[in-house]
Design an enzyme around this catalytic site. Structure first.
Site, short mmCIF file in Angstrom:
data_model
loop_
_atom_site.label_atom_id
_atom_site.label_comp_id
_atom_site.label_asym_id
_atom_site.label_seq_id
_atom_site.Cartn_x
_atom_site.Cartn_y
_atom_site.Cartn_z
N CYS A 112 34.20 27.84 4.81
CA CYS A 112 33.47 26.98 5.74
C CYS A 112 34.39 26.44 6.84
O CYS A 112 34.90 27.18 7.65
CB CYS A 112 32.76 25.87 4.98
N HIS A 113 34.66 25.13 6.86
CA HIS A 113 35.56 24.53 7.84
C HIS A 113 37.03 24.61 7.39
O HIS A 113 37.92 24.26 8.15
CB HIS A 113 35.19 23.06 8.09
#
Length: 191
Positions: A112-113
């Protein structure tokens, strides 16, 4: 999933604002594969999760950055969350910890991030990579070759997009982590 991580010690680096599912679920996969997982954070105590747009539960930190040496670990996992990697990338000790894995060519997985933290180490340049879509431009600007696909593997670096990809991410992470020094040399074909 037949790979065993018995005898492998895996660091998971996170701080307040980690996406709860992106830490807990992959950690469960690692534990079930026989790994010893260690949650490493900026400070001892507890860190607070982010869950579906709100604050979630607290999670106990196993060790602070001051209490660990990257050389004691076989691999590194970085969960996402909008807040988590941004806070970590601003902390010199956290970047130095991750940089040690890059410099020693140990496998790294980020979801994800999470790849946002990797930008600070230079590992993104020249690599195939994926992430949460909003990081696309940042990763391309850091020299990465970004793909919108569940999981991308490039020479020991495993990246994934979002919570819905956790199963695929976890399985590929375990495969790569089980290889140790014999990391995958070819990028997993995206698509």
């Amino acid at each position: 999933m037949n790979q065993s991580l018995a005898g492998k010690k895996i660091a998971i680096i996170a701080t307040d604002g980690f996406e709860e599912s992106e830490l807990i679920e992959p950690r469960n996969y690692l534990d079930k594969a026989g790994a010893q997982t260690v949650l490493v954070s900026l400070k001892p105590g507890h860190i607070k999760a982010w869950k579906k747009g709100e604050w979630g539960d607290f999670l106990a930190v196993d060790k602070s950055l001051d209490e660990v040496d990257p050389s004691e670990f076989d691999a590194l996992m970085i969960p996402g969350g909008v807040i988590n990697p941004d806070k970590l990338r601003m902390d010199k000790k956290a970047v130095k910890f991750v940089q040690a894995f890059v410099d020693s060519h140990k496998p790294i997985a980020a979801i994800c991030h999470g790849p946002q933290l990797l930008i600070e180490t230079g590992i993104v340049s020249g690599r195939k990579i994926t992430s949460w879509p909003s990081l696309r431009t940042d990763l391309i600007n850091a020299g990465g070759d970004w793909f919108d696909t569940q999981v991308v593997v490039d020479n020991g670096l495993v990246t994934s997009r979002k919570p819905e990809d956790i199963s695929a991410f976890s399985e590929k992470m375990i495969e790569v982590f089980s290889m140790g020094d014999q990391q995958l040399k070819d990028a997993t074909p995206p698509l």
